[in-house]
Design a protein around this motif. Structure first.
Motif, mmCIF file in Angstrom:
data_model
loop_
_atom_site.group_PDB
_atom_site.id
_atom_site.type_symbol
_atom_site.label_atom_id
_atom_site.label_comp_id
_atom_site.label_asym_id
_atom_site.label_seq_id
_atom_site.Cartn_x
_atom_site.Cartn_y
_atom_site.Cartn_z
ATOM 1 N N ARG A 247 46.107 12.591 28.811
ATOM 2 C CA ARG A 247 46.039 12.675 30.613
ATOM 3 C C ARG A 247 46.643 10.771 30.528
ATOM 4 O O ARG A 247 45.414 10.180 30.203
ATOM 5 C CB ARG A 247 44.557 13.235 31.026
ATOM 6 N N ILE A 248 47.201 10.615 31.840
ATOM 7 C CA ILE A 248 46.716 9.128 32.886
ATOM 8 C C ILE A 248 46.337 9.303 33.992
ATOM 9 O O ILE A 248 46.388 10.278 34.874
ATOM 10 C CB ILE A 248 48.392 9.131 33.396
ATOM 11 N N ARG A 249 45.047 8.284 33.823
ATOM 12 C CA ARG A 249 44.155 8.531 34.674
ATOM 13 C C ARG A 249 44.254 7.406 36.108
ATOM 14 O O ARG A 249 44.394 6.343 36.202
ATOM 15 C CB ARG A 249 42.807 8.493 33.732
ATOM 16 N N LEU A 250 44.893 7.401 37.081
ATOM 17 C CA LEU A 250 45.204 6.784 38.056
ATOM 18 C C LEU A 250 44.130 6.655 38.671
ATOM 19 O O LEU A 250 43.900 5.586 39.775
ATOM 20 C CB LEU A 250 46.200 8.043 39.024
ATOM 21 N N ARG B 43 43.454 2.937 37.778
ATOM 22 C CA ARG B 43 44.582 2.201 37.838
ATOM 23 C C ARG B 43 44.502 0.677 38.255
ATOM 24 O O ARG B 43 43.104 1.199 39.863
ATOM 25 C CB ARG B 43 45.327 2.725 38.748
ATOM 26 N N ARG B 44 44.749 -0.228 38.373
ATOM 27 C CA ARG B 44 44.142 -1.606 39.002
ATOM 28 C C ARG B 44 45.420 -1.831 39.559
ATOM 29 O O ARG B 44 46.498 -1.946 38.319
ATOM 30 C CB ARG B 44 44.084 -1.791 37.600
ATOM 31 N N TYR C 29 62.063 7.373 39.480
ATOM 32 C CA TYR C 29 60.777 6.815 40.285
ATOM 33 C C TYR C 29 61.519 5.371 40.480
ATOM 34 O O TYR C 29 62.493 4.870 40.751
ATOM 35 C CB TYR C 29 59.669 6.448 39.448
ATOM 36 N N HIS D 273 57.711 -1.567 41.493
ATOM 37 C CA HIS D 273 56.337 -1.812 41.730
ATOM 38 C C HIS D 273 55.952 -2.250 40.182
ATOM 39 O O HIS D 273 56.024 -0.833 39.665
ATOM 40 C CB HIS D 273 56.506 -1.289 42.687
ATOM 41 N N LEU E 188 52.635 -0.902 39.645
ATOM 42 C CA LEU E 188 52.197 0.028 39.090
ATOM 43 C C LEU E 188 52.886 1.459 39.281
ATOM 44 O O LEU E 188 52.632 1.981 37.982
ATOM 45 C CB LEU E 188 51.000 0.137 39.936
ATOM 46 N N ILE E 189 53.782 1.493 39.510
ATOM 47 C CA ILE E 189 54.955 2.482 39.438
ATOM 48 C C ILE E 189 55.127 2.233 37.601
ATOM 49 O O ILE E 189 55.436 3.352 37.329
ATOM 50 C CB ILE E 189 55.216 3.166 40.650
ATOM 51 N N LEU F 176 53.175 3.282 35.471
ATOM 52 C CA LEU F 176 52.678 5.097 35.345
ATOM 53 C C LEU F 176 54.225 5.322 34.283
ATOM 54 O O LEU F 176 53.373 6.320 33.654
ATOM 55 C CB LEU F 176 52.754 5.501 36.505
ATOM 56 N N GLU G 281 54.114 8.054 30.623
ATOM 57 C CA GLU G 281 54.540 9.174 30.980
ATOM 58 C C GLU G 281 55.658 8.975 30.240
ATOM 59 O O GLU G 281 56.068 10.093 29.156
ATOM 60 C CB GLU G 281 55.197 9.443 32.253
ATOM 61 N N GLN H 117 54.172 9.070 26.432
ATOM 62 C CA GLN H 117 53.657 10.875 25.827
ATOM 63 C C GLN H 117 54.427 11.965 25.863
ATOM 64 O O GLN H 117 54.882 12.494 24.871
ATOM 65 C CB GLN H 117 52.916 11.066 27.575
ATOM 66 N N MET I 21 41.572 -4.199 43.834
ATOM 67 C CA MET I 21 41.878 -3.968 44.654
ATOM 68 C C MET I 21 43.578 -2.702 44.242
ATOM 69 O O MET I 21 43.978 -3.138 43.005
ATOM 70 C CB MET I 21 43.615 -5.128 44.894
ATOM 71 N N LEU J 217 49.751 5.304 45.871
ATOM 72 C CA LEU J 217 51.197 5.536 45.142
ATOM 73 C C LEU J 217 51.710 6.677 45.798
ATOM 74 O O LEU J 217 51.586 7.256 45.324
ATOM 75 C CB LEU J 217 50.016 6.650 44.116
ATOM 76 N N GLU K 57 54.774 6.789 44.890
ATOM 77 C CA GLU K 57 55.149 7.975 44.419
ATOM 78 C C GLU K 57 54.845 9.170 44.818
ATOM 79 O O GLU K 57 55.582 10.250 44.751
ATOM 80 C CB GLU K 57 55.822 7.436 42.892
ATOM 81 N N GLY L 239 45.314 9.271 44.531
ATOM 82 C CA GLY L 239 44.935 8.264 43.829
ATOM 83 C C GLY L 239 43.755 8.481 42.587
ATOM 84 O O GLY L 239 43.084 7.989 41.622
ATOM 85 N N VAL M 183 44.319 11.761 41.049
ATOM 86 C CA VAL M 183 45.581 12.914 39.666
ATOM 87 C C VAL M 183 45.818 11.871 38.634
ATOM 88 O O VAL M 183 45.478 10.936 37.773
ATOM 89 C CB VAL M 183 46.700 12.927 40.650
ATOM 90 N N GLU M 184 45.235 12.715 37.793
ATOM 91 C CA GLU M 184 45.518 12.363 36.002
ATOM 92 C C GLU M 184 46.910 13.337 35.728
ATOM 93 O O GLU M 184 47.178 14.219 36.579
ATOM 94 C CB GLU M 184 44.545 13.240 35.585
ATOM 95 N N VAL M 185 48.047 12.037 35.171
ATOM 96 C CA VAL M 185 49.503 12.877 34.741
ATOM 97 C C VAL M 185 49.425 13.168 33.390
ATOM 98 O O VAL M 185 48.185 13.115 32.377
ATOM 99 C CB VAL M 185 50.412 11.519 34.834
ATOM 100 N N GLY M 186 50.081 14.915 32.946
ATOM 101 C CA GLY M 186 50.075 14.872 31.798
ATOM 102 C C GLY M 186 51.554 15.231 31.436
ATOM 103 O O GLY M 186 51.942 15.608 32.441
ATOM 104 N N TYR M 187 52.270 14.747 30.330
ATOM 105 C CA TYR M 187 53.504 15.731 30.041
ATOM 106 C C TYR M 187 53.364 16.872 29.404
ATOM 107 O O TYR M 187 53.120 16.533 28.026
ATOM 108 C CB TYR M 187 54.247 14.132 28.981
#
Lengths: 222, 635
Positions: free
Chosen positions: A61-64, A67-68, A187, A191, A193-194, A197, A201, A204, B1, B5, B7, B31, B33-37
Motif C-alpha cells: 500500500r501507498i499511504r496517501l 504524505r508530506r 499523471y 508536481h 508530490l504527484i 506517488l 506506484e 510496486q 503542509m 491530491l 490527480e 487524502g 486513499v491508499e494505493v496498490g498495484y
C-alpha cells in the motif's frame, strides 16, 4: 553506528537512531518513502530545492494520508523570474520557509525508511548538499532508484544491442514512459508530490513484474 | 503542509458515487486513499478474507468470482467494489482478480462510513446495490420477490405527522384530511437522544416518538372515555417499531407478524418517509405474476377471467419499475397469456365435452417467442390429429376456437387483424396439411407469399398435443437452412421495416427528409430486429423461438462477424425496454398504452442510446441483404 557517533545535530541523531532495514531484508518487508523534488536546476552547488514531496509506502500500500509536501525558499533570491515551476507561484516561494525549518520533519519521516526516487542523482545529492550547508554535515542514505531498475531491464548491453540492430531507439526510461509499460495511468508530471506517488506506484509494479516480495533489498537498492 | 491530491481527486470526481460529493468531502477522501498495484492475473483478495476497504479501480480491470468459480461481474476504470461486503460482515464474498495490470485505490472503512453519514446520495448508491446484488447472488431467492423488493417501493405516500402537544382531536382531523389510518407523533429531541433526531422544517430537529392509529383512537381514547383535548403525547409510551426504507418487504412482513402490528413506519435513516400498512403488503403480493398465473387457473368463467385485465397491467407496471429486463417482462407476460389461453380451453372443453381427436393449440408470433408485450393481439392456430374428418369434427373445433378467441379478446388480447386465428378454417387443419403448408412456403417461396406467413415461423404449443408443434418446428429447422431462395425471400421481407434515419430532441428524421413527431418503436425497432434474427436463426437450423435464445445459437456459428451478435442483443434489449417503459408511463397516466413514443418524452440518455440501437439495426439490415442474396433464376 559510526555515523551516529559523529553527528552533533539532534535531528540527525534521531534519524540515525532508527535502524534501517539491512541488505538481506526481503523487499516485501521494507518500509519505504517515495520522494521527489523540484529544483531550480541540475547542479546542487549552484541550484536549490523549491519543493519536496514524500509518500510513505510498502509493496502492498501507498499511504496517501501520511504524505508530506513542502515548498521551501531557496537561500539566494531567484534572480531569474523566467524560471517557471509547474505548480508553484513565485510569491509562494518568497513566502515559504527555508529548508532548515522543515528539515527536522523531513528527517523524521525518512527515519527507518528506504528512500525511493526516479533518478537518484537529484534527490540524494541536493539533499546532501542542503543538509551540509545548514547543519555542517552531510547525509548519505541508501536509495532505490526506479530509473536504474528500469535501465537494468531495458538498457542491458545485449538487449540494447538487439534493439539497435532492429533499428529501434533505446527504450525511454523516463518516469511517464516507464509507467506506461506497466499499465499505469498518465499523471500530470512535475508536481513533487504527484511524482513521488507516481514513483511509488512504479516500484510496486516493477517488483510485481520482475521480482518477488522475497527479493532481498540488496538486489534492488543502490 | 498537506497538498491537495488533484490527480486522485479529479479522477474520482468523474465517477459515481463520488461525482456528487462536495469538494470538501472529495479532498478529504483523496487524502485518505491508499494505493496498490496488481499485476494482471493476480488475486486482489480471496473468499473469506477480511474486507477493510472500499475499492476503486483507478486503471485496469478486474473480475469478481462466485465461490464456485463462475464469473460474477467484470469491472473497470472508475468502478467500485467491496461496498456490499463492508456493509455486511466485512468478509469477502466475491474473490477479486486483476485481469489487466490494475491500480486500486483503497478507501479505508472509516472513511467509507464517514462518507455514508455525510452524504445521503453516496449512502443510497452503495446501499441500493445491496438488494440487487443479493438478488443475483442467491438464485433460489430470486424467485421470491418479497425478499428483494425494498420497502420504499410500497411506502409511496408521505407520512402524516403531528407534534406530541397536539390534541387527539387535531390528530384525528389530520388523519381524516389525509385519508390516513395512522399518524406519526413528533417531539423535540432530548440531548441524550440526538442520535434519533432528523432535521424538520427550517433548521428544527425532531424525533419520532410514536405512532397513533385508528385502533388507538378507538381503544385508548373513546373506549377509555378520554376527552378530545387529550394531548397525543400522553398516549405514546414507547418508541415504535420501525423499518428502514431499503429493507425487504419480507422483513417488513415478519416484523408486523412478530410484533402483532398493522402499521410500520418506514425510515430513511432517521427520517420517516412513509407508513407501511399490512394491506399494502397483501396488495403487493396480489400483484405478483406467479400469484396471477395461479389465480387465472382458479377463475370459473370468462367474465371473471376478463376481470383480471387490470391485475395484469398492475403486474406489468411493477415488473418494469422493479428493473426487470425485457426478457423477464416478455416471458412473464407470455406466461400470463398462455395461462389465459389454457384456462379458456379448459373451460371450453368442460362445456363442449372432450375433443373428438387430439389437437394442439398453437401460439404464433410474440407469445411463441415468449416476448409478449402489454399491447398485443392474439395469433393462434389449431393443429389437429391426422384422423381429423372435417364433416364429423370441425364443428367441435370451430366452437372451441371461437370460445378461446372471444375469451382472449375479452381479456385484452384483441382479434388478429390478419385473421391468423384458429377460427379461420385455413389455420384449423390436421398436422399433414400444416406440414404441406410449411413445405410450400419453404420450397416455393416468394417475398409476397411469405409476407403474411412469416409469423408462422415463430410457433409453440400452448395446450394439448405438444408433439404436433414440435414436428412442425423440426420440419422448419431441418428444411429452411437448405433453401437459399427461402432465406433470401425472408431476408427481403425483413428489410421492409427500417429504423428512422435520425432521432432528435423533438422529431424523428425519415429517409425522405420528412420529420415525424412520433415513432412506433415496435414497427421501427423491435419488429425488424426480431425479423432479422429469425432469418439468421432459420439459416443456422436453430429450433429456438425466443429472439435472445436464437441470438445465442446464432453466435455459436460464424454467421455474424465479431461482436455484431452482441450488439444486436443490446439493441433489441434497449429498444424493447424503452417501448415497455413508455407503455408503463401510458398506464400510469391512465392512457391506453401503445407502441408509440414521442421524442420530446425521451431523456437525453435514452435518445443517445436509441440512436446507437437504430444504427445497429441499420447495419444488421445491410448485412442481411448482403448475406442472403436472391439466387439467380437460371436453375
Amino acid at each position: 553506528m559510526a555515523r551516529r557517533e559523529q553527528t552533533r545535530d539532534t535531528a540527525l541523531e534521531r534519524y540515525f537512531d532508527v535502524a534501517m532495514p539491512g541488505p538481506e531484508t526481503p523487499i516485501g518487508d521494507v518500509p519505504m518513502l517515495a520522494m521527489d523534488m523540484e529544483t531550480t536546476g541540475l547542479d546542487e552547488q549552484r541550484h536549490a530545492i523549491v519543493s519536496i514531496g514524500v509518500v510513505p509506502f510498502d509493496l502492498r500500500r501507498i499511504r496517501l494520508a501520511e504524505r508530506r509536501y513542502w515548498i521551501v525558499r531557496p537561500p539566494r533570491p531567484l534572480n531569474e523570474r523566467s524560471i517557471t515551476f509547474h505548480h508553484i507561484t513565485h510569491s509562494e516561494i518568497e513566502q515559504a520557509p527555508d529548508l532548515d525549518d522543515v528539515l527536522d520533519e523531513l528527517l523524521a519521516v525518512m527515519a527507518g525508511r528506504i528512500v525511493v526516487v526516479h533518478y537518484r542523482h537529484i534527490e540524494r545529492t541536493f539533499l546532501d548538499a542542503a543538509v551540509k550547508a545548514r547543519r555542517g554535515e552531510g547525509i548519505h542514505f541508501p536509495v532505490i532508484d526506479t530509473m536504474s531498475l528500469e535501465a537494468r531491464l531495458h538498457r542491458q548491453p545485449l538487449w540494447a544491442r538487439f534493439r539497435r540492430w532492429l533499428g529501434r531507439p533505446p527504450a525511454s526510461i523516463r518516469l511517464p514512459d516507464s509507467r506506461t509499460r506497466y499499465g499505469l495511468p498518465p499523471y500530470q508530471a512535475h508536481h513533487a508530490l504527484i511524482d513521488a506517488l507516481a514513483t511509488a506506484e512504479l516500484l510496486q509494479a516493477q517488483i510485481a513484474h520482475h521480482y518477488r516480495p522475497e527479493t532481498p533489498l540488496s538486489e534492488v537498492w543502490n | 503542509m498537506q497538498a491537495e491530491l488533484l490527480e486522485v481527486r479529479q479522477h474520482m470526481a468523474q465517477y459515481p458515487p463520488f461525482e456528487q460529493l462536495s469538494d470538501d468531502l472529495l479532498d478529504e477522501l483523496a487524502g485518505q486513499v491508499e494505493v496498490g498495484y496488481f499485476q494482471a492475473e493476480t488475486d486482489i483478495y480471496r473468499h473469506g478474507d477480511a474486507v477493510e476497504y472500499l475499492h476503486y479501480i483507478r486503471s485496469g480491470a478486474i473480475d469478481l468470482y462466485r465461490r464456485n468459480g463462475d464469473l460474477y461481474n467484470r469491472l473497470s476504470e472508475g468502478d467500485i467494489f467491496g461496498q456490499f461486503d463492508l456493509l455486511r460482515d466485512q468478509r469477502v464474498r466475491f474473490p477479486a482478480r486483476a485481469i489487466e495490470d490494475t491500480l486500486i485505490y483503497f478507501i479505508p472503512h472509516a472513511v467509507f462510513q464517514h462518507l455514508c453519514e455525510a452524504d445521503d446520495s453516496f449512502a443510497d448508491f452503495v446501499e441500493v446495490e445491496r438488494p440487487r446484488l443479493e438478488a443475483t447472488v442467491d438464485q433460489q431467492r430470486k424467485g421470491h420477490e418479497m425478499l428483494v423488493t425494498k420497502v420504499r417501493k410500497l411506502a409511496s405516500r408521505a407520512p402524516v405527522m403531528v407534534e406530541s402537544e397536539a390534541t387527539v382531536q387535531e390528530a384525528a382531523q389530520r388523519m381524516g384530511g389525509h385519508n390516513a389510518s395512522s399518524v406519526l407523533v413528533l417531539a423535540a429531541p432530548q440531548a441524550s437522544d440526538d442520535a434519533h433526531a432528523f432535521s424538520y422544517g427550517e433548521g428544527q430537529r425532531r424525533r419520532m416518538v410514536g405512532i397513533l392509529t385508528d385502533h388507538d383512537l378507538r381503544n385508548r381514547v373513546l373506549a377509555e372515555g378520554l376527552p378530545a383535548s387529550t394531548q397525543v403525547g400522553q398516549l405514546i409510551n414507547e418508541r415504535p417499531i420501525t423499518i428502514q426504507s431499503d429493507e425487504s418487504v419480507y422483513e417488513a412482513m415478519l416484523r408486523m407478524l412478530r410484533n402483532n402490528i398493522h402499521h410500520l413506519p418506514v425510515l430513511h435513516r432517521r427520517r420517516p418517509i412513509g407508513v407501511l400498512h399490512l394491506s399494502d403488503i397483501v396488495r403487493y403480493e396480489t400483484n405478483s405474476s406467479l400469484y396471477l398465473v395461479d389465480n387465472i387457473f382458479r377463475q370459473p368463467n370468462v367474465e371473471s377471467l376478463a376481470a383480471m385485465k387490470s391485475d395484469v397491467r398492475a403486474a406489468f407496471v411493477r415488473m418494469v419499475t422493479e428493473d426487470d429486463n425485457s426478457q423477464m417482462v416478455g416471458s412473464s407476460l407470455s406466461s400470463i397469456g398462455r395461462a389465459f389461453t389454457r384456462r379458456l380451453l379448459e373451460l371450453a372443453e368442460e362445456e363442449l365435452g372432450p375433443p373428438p381427436v387430439p389437437y394442439c393449440f398453437m401460439a404464433l408470433g410474440s407469445m411463441a417467442r415468449n416476448e409478449q408485450s402489454i399491447v398485443t393481439d392474439q395469433d393462434n392456430a389449431l393443429v389437429l390429429d391426422d384422423r381429423f374428418d372435417p364433416q364429423q369434427h370441425d364443428a367441435y373445433f370451430l366452437a372451441l376456437a371461437q370460445r378461446v378467441s372471444d375469451g382472449l379478446a375479452a381479456c385484452g388480447y384483441s382479434y388478429c387483424k390478419g385473421d391468423i386465428m384458429a377460427t379461420n378454417p385455413r389455420w384449423r387443419q390436421p398436422l399433414k396439411v400444416w406440414q404441406q403448408y410449411f413445405r410450400d412456403w419453404i420450397d416455393d417461396p416468394s417475398a409476397e407469399r411469405l409476407l403474411h406467413s412469416s409469423i408462422f415461423f415463430d410457433l409453440d404449443s400452448v395446450y394439448g398435443e405438444e408433439v404436433f408443434a414440435e414436428r412442425l418446428q423440426d420440419l422448419v429447422a431441418e428444411r429452411a437452412s437448405q433453401r437459399p431462395r427461402f432465406l433470401a425471400a425472408m431476408a427481403r421481407n425483413a428489410l421492409n421495416r427500417t429504423p428512422p434515419l435520425g432521432f432528435f430532441r423533438t422529431f424523428v428524421m425519415e429517409k425522405d427528409g420528412e420529420q415525424n413527431n412520433t415513432i412506433n418503436l415496435k414497427r421501427r425497432g423491435t419488429a425488424p430486429l426480431v425479423d432479422l434474427i429469425r432469418v439468421h436463426a432459420l439459416a443456422c437450423g436453430s429450433r429456438a423461438q425466443n429472439s435472445f435464445e436464437r441470438l445465442e445459437e446464432i453466435n455459436k456459428t460464424r454467421l455474424l462477424a465479431g461482436h455484431s451478435g452482441e450488439r444486436i442483443r443490446y439493441a433489441l434489449e434497449f429498444i424493447a425496454m424503452v417501448r415497455i417503459r413508455h407503455q408503463v408511463i401510458d398506464i400510469q397516466e391512465e392512457r391506453e398504452p401503445d407502441n408509440n413514443i414521442e421524442p420530446e418524452n425521451v431523456s437525453d440518455n435514452e435518445r443517445h442510446n436509441l440512436k446507437d440501437a437504430f444504427q445497429v439495426l441499420s447495419n444488421a439490415q445491410k448485412f442481411l441483404r448482403f448475406r442472403y442474396p436472391m439466387p439467380s433464376n437460371k436453375r
